[in-house]
Write an enzyme that holds these catalytic residues in place. Sequence first.
Site, PDB file in Angstrom:
ATOM      1  N   LYS A  14       0.837  -1.213   0.000  1.00 46.15           N
ATOM      2  CA  LYS A  14       0.000   0.000   0.000  1.00 46.15           C
ATOM      3  C   LYS A  14       0.874   1.267   0.000  1.00 46.15           C
ATOM      4  O   LYS A  14       0.635   2.195  -0.759  1.00 46.15           O
ATOM      5  CB  LYS A  14      -0.914   0.056   1.243  1.00 46.15           C
ATOM      6  CG  LYS A  14      -1.744  -1.177   1.481  1.00 46.15           C
ATOM      7  CD  LYS A  14      -2.660  -1.010   2.683  1.00 46.15           C
ATOM      8  CE  LYS A  14      -1.961  -0.729   3.988  1.00 46.15           C
ATOM      9  NZ  LYS A  14      -1.193  -1.842   4.563  1.00 46.15           N
ATOM     10  N   ARG A  89      -8.025   0.730  10.379  1.00 48.62           N
ATOM     11  CA  ARG A  89      -7.583  -0.645  10.609  1.00 48.62           C
ATOM     12  C   ARG A  89      -8.606  -1.400  11.449  1.00 48.62           C
ATOM     13  O   ARG A  89      -8.448  -2.601  11.668  1.00 48.62           O
ATOM     14  CB  ARG A  89      -6.252  -0.633  11.355  1.00 48.62           C
ATOM     15  CG  ARG A  89      -5.010  -0.769  10.466  1.00 48.62           C
ATOM     16  CD  ARG A  89      -3.821  -0.762  11.392  1.00 48.62           C
ATOM     17  NE  ARG A  89      -2.606  -1.297  10.880  1.00 48.62           N
ATOM     18  CZ  ARG A  89      -1.657  -0.615  10.253  1.00 48.62           C
ATOM     19  NH1 ARG A  89      -1.839   0.655   9.945  1.00 48.62           N
ATOM     20  NH2 ARG A  89      -0.528  -1.181   9.916  1.00 48.62           N
ATOM     21  N   ARG A 125      12.325  -6.340   4.196  1.00 51.54           N
ATOM     22  CA  ARG A 125      12.183  -4.918   3.879  1.00 51.54           C
ATOM     23  C   ARG A 125      13.266  -4.085   4.572  1.00 51.54           C
ATOM     24  O   ARG A 125      13.605  -4.319   5.719  1.00 51.54           O
ATOM     25  CB  ARG A 125      10.796  -4.467   4.341  1.00 51.54           C
ATOM     26  CG  ARG A 125      10.491  -3.022   4.046  1.00 51.54           C
ATOM     27  CD  ARG A 125       9.031  -2.780   4.109  1.00 51.54           C
ATOM     28  NE  ARG A 125       8.486  -2.786   5.454  1.00 51.54           N
ATOM     29  CZ  ARG A 125       7.239  -2.414   5.732  1.00 51.54           C
ATOM     30  NH1 ARG A 125       6.423  -2.059   4.745  1.00 51.54           N
ATOM     31  NH2 ARG A 125       6.796  -2.442   6.965  1.00 51.54           N
ATOM     32  N   ARG A 158      13.065  -1.765  10.040  1.00 52.73           N
ATOM     33  CA  ARG A 158      12.163  -1.256  11.077  1.00 52.73           C
ATOM     34  C   ARG A 158      12.152  -2.229  12.253  1.00 52.73           C
ATOM     35  O   ARG A 158      12.181  -3.435  12.036  1.00 52.73           O
ATOM     36  CB  ARG A 158      10.749  -1.108  10.511  1.00 52.73           C
ATOM     37  CG  ARG A 158      10.482   0.257   9.922  1.00 52.73           C
ATOM     38  CD  ARG A 158       9.203   0.317   9.146  1.00 52.73           C
ATOM     39  NE  ARG A 158       8.031  -0.208   9.851  1.00 52.73           N
ATOM     40  CZ  ARG A 158       6.798  -0.161   9.385  1.00 52.73           C
ATOM     41  NH1 ARG A 158       6.565   0.392   8.201  1.00 52.73           N
ATOM     42  NH2 ARG A 158       5.791  -0.646  10.059  1.00 52.73           N
ATOM     43  N   ARG A 169       1.803  -8.770  14.001  1.00 54.85           N
ATOM     44  CA  ARG A 169       1.081  -7.742  13.225  1.00 54.85           C
ATOM     45  C   ARG A 169       0.106  -8.391  12.248  1.00 54.85           C
ATOM     46  O   ARG A 169      -1.015  -7.914  12.061  1.00 54.85           O
ATOM     47  CB  ARG A 169       2.074  -6.856  12.463  1.00 54.85           C
ATOM     48  CG  ARG A 169       2.869  -5.937  13.395  1.00 54.85           C
ATOM     49  CD  ARG A 169       4.089  -5.362  12.703  1.00 54.85           C
ATOM     50  NE  ARG A 169       3.778  -4.467  11.614  1.00 54.85           N
ATOM     51  CZ  ARG A 169       4.611  -4.198  10.606  1.00 54.85           C
ATOM     52  NH1 ARG A 169       5.793  -4.760  10.541  1.00 54.85           N
ATOM     53  NH2 ARG A 169       4.258  -3.356   9.668  1.00 54.85           N
TER      54      ARG A 169
HETATM   55  P1  AMP Z   1       2.292   0.656   9.411  1.00 57.30           P
HETATM   56  O1  AMP Z   1       3.491   1.483   9.073  1.00 57.30           O
HETATM   57  O2  AMP Z   1       1.065   1.093   8.674  1.00 57.30           O
HETATM   58  O3  AMP Z   1       2.563  -0.832   9.270  1.00 57.30           O
HETATM   59  O4  AMP Z   1       1.972   0.922  10.959  1.00 57.30           O
HETATM   60  C1  AMP Z   1       2.933   0.601  11.952  1.00 57.30           C
HETATM   61  C2  AMP Z   1       2.244   0.456  13.301  1.00 57.30           C
HETATM   62  O5  AMP Z   1       1.602   1.687  13.651  1.00 57.30           O
HETATM   63  C3  AMP Z   1       1.145  -0.582  13.387  1.00 57.30           C
HETATM   64  O6  AMP Z   1       1.659  -1.894  13.625  1.00 57.30           O
HETATM   65  C4  AMP Z   1       0.329  -0.073  14.568  1.00 57.30           C
HETATM   66  O7  AMP Z   1       0.961  -0.347  15.803  1.00 57.30           O
HETATM   67  C5  AMP Z   1       0.387   1.448  14.360  1.00 57.30           C
HETATM   68  N1  AMP Z   1      -0.741   1.942  13.533  1.00 57.30           N
HETATM   69  C6  AMP Z   1      -0.682   2.551  12.322  1.00 57.30           C
HETATM   70  N2  AMP Z   1      -1.906   2.857  11.862  1.00 57.30           N
HETATM   71  C7  AMP Z   1      -2.775   2.424  12.820  1.00 57.30           C
HETATM   72  C8  AMP Z   1      -4.190   2.426  12.944  1.00 57.30           C
HETATM   73  N3  AMP Z   1      -4.985   2.932  11.967  1.00 57.30           N
HETATM   74  N4  AMP Z   1      -4.734   1.891  14.061  1.00 57.30           N
HETATM   75  C9  AMP Z   1      -3.983   1.388  15.047  1.00 57.30           C
HETATM   76  N5  AMP Z   1      -2.633   1.341  15.001  1.00 57.30           N
HETATM   77  C10 AMP Z   1      -2.026   1.855  13.883  1.00 57.30           C
END
Ligand code: AMP
Length: 210
Positions: A14, A89, A125, A158, A169
Amino acid sequence: MKIIVLLGAPGSGKGTQAKRLATTSGVVHFSTGDALRASIQEGTVVGKRAQVFMEKGELVPDSIMIELVTQTLAGVGGETKLLLDGFPRTLPQAIALDHNLETKVDQAIYFKMEKEELVKRLTGRRICEQCAEPFHIVFVPPRVEGRCDRCRGGLVQRTDDTESVVRQRLSVFATQNDSLLNYYNGSNRLIELDASLSIEVIHHQLLETI
Ligand code: AMP
């Protein structure tokens, strides 16, 4: 404002696609993950609260996320086409997004991909620590090992891309995903794409869709 949400597991591409569309077609990309990581680096209150959850691969509570996104989007101009990456989410986030702003979500695009493929993608990654450009040690290797092709910055993994956190996750994602798909499908806003296709092919599909 036109809001398009990108749904799909972590690692389904995404962010890569949204960044590319933002540079080629003028849409605005907002990633909640990137916003939270920036808040952690800046040491803000939101960052400090979110960090505990993120390090464990858990979701940050809805109340924090809904406030963050509502505040950010309230300042976005009326003509903007916005790609939301990583939000919603959960079902409460999706409902809040439709109700807290003047504009409802226009389309939800689901990046569908097999779980073991996601594990491979996420654990391989690497991200540029300076410009956040994503690479992959096998699928999108940098020209010089450990260095960003764009800005020569160092590439890092990361902290939540290690295998144990990745599996956590993905299981969190699996518990929430069906309700989100049903929510957007029930209102005829869901489009599904095969996220295992090449970056180029998906980019063109998205250009035709959005
Ligand atoms: P991402 O970079 O989108 O994979 O997000 C990294 C982390 O940020 C996730 O594993 C969650 O801990 C937190 N996070 C990001 N967006 C959300 C969301 N909409 N709701 C809850 N936690 C989020």
